[in-house]
Scaffold this active site. Structure first.
Site, PDB file in Angstrom:
ATOM      1  CG  HIS A 290      -5.500  -2.436  -0.543  1.00 25.09           C
ATOM      2  ND1 HIS A 290      -4.560  -2.057  -1.470  1.00 25.09           N
ATOM      3  CD2 HIS A 290      -5.201  -1.743   0.588  1.00 25.09           C
ATOM      4  CE1 HIS A 290      -3.741  -1.171  -0.936  1.00 25.09           C
ATOM      5  NE2 HIS A 290      -4.114  -0.966   0.313  1.00 25.09           N
TER       6      HIS A 290
ATOM      7  CB  SER B 115      -0.973  -0.029   1.186  1.00 30.98           C
ATOM      8  OG  SER B 115      -2.026   0.885   0.976  1.00 30.98           O
TER       9      SER B 115
ATOM     10  CG  ASP C 220      -6.204  -3.033  -4.291  1.00 28.59           C
ATOM     11  OD1 ASP C 220      -7.024  -2.289  -3.719  1.00 28.59           O
ATOM     12  OD2 ASP C 220      -4.999  -3.085  -3.986  1.00 28.59           O
TER      13      ASP C 220
END
Length: 210
Positions: free
Chosen positions: A185, A65, A153
């Site tokens: 994600h 991330s 995601d």
């Protein structure tokens, strides 16, 4: 723990902008993506070198991330310092964070306002956001890269990964490309976790050794 079990020294840094250390530390990270926040990571790595804990010629960046973003931006900012980078579900284009309409926060004015405050405004800060977007500066990256993403995601849509991949390929840096079609994600399926960490272990052994 996985990396440490393989003999690697691991630094997981709470750079400025991280929560849990008070308002001043958190506020210090606003509009510092790829700038002072990135410097904190570099300074931490060089501190380990100075302490004799790690070999400066065998360091690699890895994160997910924002950590994936910091991995790619670290390779842009310090092309001769890190020997490889592993970007997992990472942001690669800060302008795209504002413009992609199919993320899970794009429809929230509150979330978008927060993004403008903490990361930067796509109009007022556009030049800075371009400068600090790894996908727009791929020619500066020298190290080999692994890009990992989940096809489902919506927090950081896979267009971030494909854009980074294409930019690297354009300058002759072919990344190791891994997409899990059934992940979003963050990876939840055990089989995918085993597969990913096995690939990470091989990638690190190849590029920095044990």
């Amino acid at each position: 723990q996985f990396l440490a079990s393989r003999g690697y020294a691991v630094l997981q840094l709470d750079f400025r902008g991280s929560t849990g250390y008070g308002w001043k530390h958190y506020r210090a990270g606003w509009k510092q993506w790829g700038l002072a926040m990135q410097d904190d990571i570099t300074d931490g790595a060089l501190h380990l070198v100075a302490e004799g804990i790690v070999d400066k010629n065998r360091m690699c960046l890895m994160g997910a991330s924002y950590g994936g973003y910091a991995t790619m931006q670290g390779l842009v900012r310090e092309p001769d310092l890190y020997k490889c980078g592993i970007n997992i579900v990472g942001v690669t284009d800060l302008i795209m964070m504002h413009e992609v309409t199919w993320s899970d926060f794009a429809g929230s004015e509150g979330a978008m306002a927060g993004l403008r405050t903490r990361m930067g405004d796509p109009e007022k800060d556009r030049e800075q956001l371009i400068k600090t977007s790894p996908a727009r500066n791929a020619e500066k990256i020298k190290a080999p890269v692994m890009i990992v993403h989940g096809a489902e995601d919506r927090r950081v849509p896979i267009v971030h990964a494909t854009t980074m991949r294409d930019a690297l390929q354009k300058v002759g840096n072919e990344p190791e490309w891994i997409v899990y079609p059934d992940e979003a994600h963050g990876f939840g399926l055990e089989a995918n976790k085993y597969d990913l960490y096995g690939r990470i272990e091989k990638f690190l052994a190849k590029h920095v050794g044990k």
